[in-house]
Design a protein around this motif. Structure first.
Motif, PDB file in Angstrom:
ATOM      1  N   VAL A  13       2.863   9.722  -2.851  1.00 18.04           N
ATOM      2  CA  VAL A  13       1.855  10.384  -2.162  1.00 18.04           C
ATOM      3  C   VAL A  13       2.674  12.210  -2.343  1.00 18.04           C
ATOM      4  O   VAL A  13       2.839  12.839  -1.339  1.00 18.04           O
ATOM      5  N   GLY A  53       0.803  -0.855  -0.240  1.00 19.91           N
ATOM      6  CA  GLY A  53      -0.132  -0.017   0.055  1.00 19.91           C
ATOM      7  C   GLY A  53       1.003   1.513   0.260  1.00 19.91           C
ATOM      8  O   GLY A  53       0.365   2.855  -0.022  1.00 19.91           O
ATOM      9  N   VAL A  62       6.629   5.018   2.325  1.00 18.94           N
ATOM     10  CA  VAL A  62       5.740   5.556   1.635  1.00 18.94           C
ATOM     11  C   VAL A  62       6.868   7.027   1.917  1.00 18.94           C
ATOM     12  O   VAL A  62       7.573   7.459   2.485  1.00 18.94           O
ATOM     13  N   SER A  84      -3.477  11.052   1.152  1.00 18.10           N
ATOM     14  CA  SER A  84      -3.732  10.519   2.041  1.00 18.10           C
ATOM     15  C   SER A  84      -3.006   8.446   1.591  1.00 18.10           C
ATOM     16  O   SER A  84      -2.925   8.415  -0.158  1.00 18.10           O
ATOM     17  N   LEU A  85      -3.437   7.948   2.042  1.00 19.48           N
ATOM     18  CA  LEU A  85      -3.036   6.149   1.554  1.00 19.48           C
ATOM     19  C   LEU A  85      -3.401   5.357   2.827  1.00 19.48           C
ATOM     20  O   LEU A  85      -3.279   5.719   4.050  1.00 19.48           O
TER      21      LEU A  85
END
Length: 125
Positions: free
Chosen positions: A11, A7, A121, A16-17
């Protein structure tokens, strides 16, 4: 025991993630789970933890209500919803399962014995 984190992605700040962690090899519903992260050049730090039933949760102070941890025991999967992301949130996020069954959510690294491979991320400014 295997944990598969997914996931992550790139970004923009404010975005959002949703991270997922699929578990196998252990009776998932009996064990607390946690998320940790490691930024470049920094030590791994606690992000969030959830108890075996999903009703008890703990969060790191830095997340300021931006992250939500949850789990679906029927799917052997844990989640981390990340919102209002900031560049300082850039890190590899790891999921982990507790060494002992039952118990309360814990922030201690040593309480977890199996770790996923991590999902990156990246938050751009």
């Amino acid at each position: 025991v295997q944990l598969q984190a997914s996931g992550g992605g790139v970004v923009q700040a404010g975005g959002s993630l949703r991270l997922s962690c699929a578990a196998s090899g252990r009776t998932f519903s009996r064990f607390g789970m946690g998320w940790f992260r490691q930024a470049p050049g920094k030590e791994r730090e606690f992000v969030a933890a959830i108890g075996w039933a999903g009703d008890r949760k703990r969060y790191a102070e830095f997340e300021k209500g931006r992250f939500t941890i949850s789990r679906d025991n029927a799917k052997n999967t844990m989640y981390l919803q990340l919102t209002s992301l900031e560049p300082d949130d850039t890190a590899v996020y790891y999921c982990a399962i507790r060494r002992d069954p039952w118990g309360v959510p814990t922030t201690r690294y040593s309480d977890y014995d199996y770790w996923g491979q991590g999902t990156l991320v990246t938050v751009s400014s």
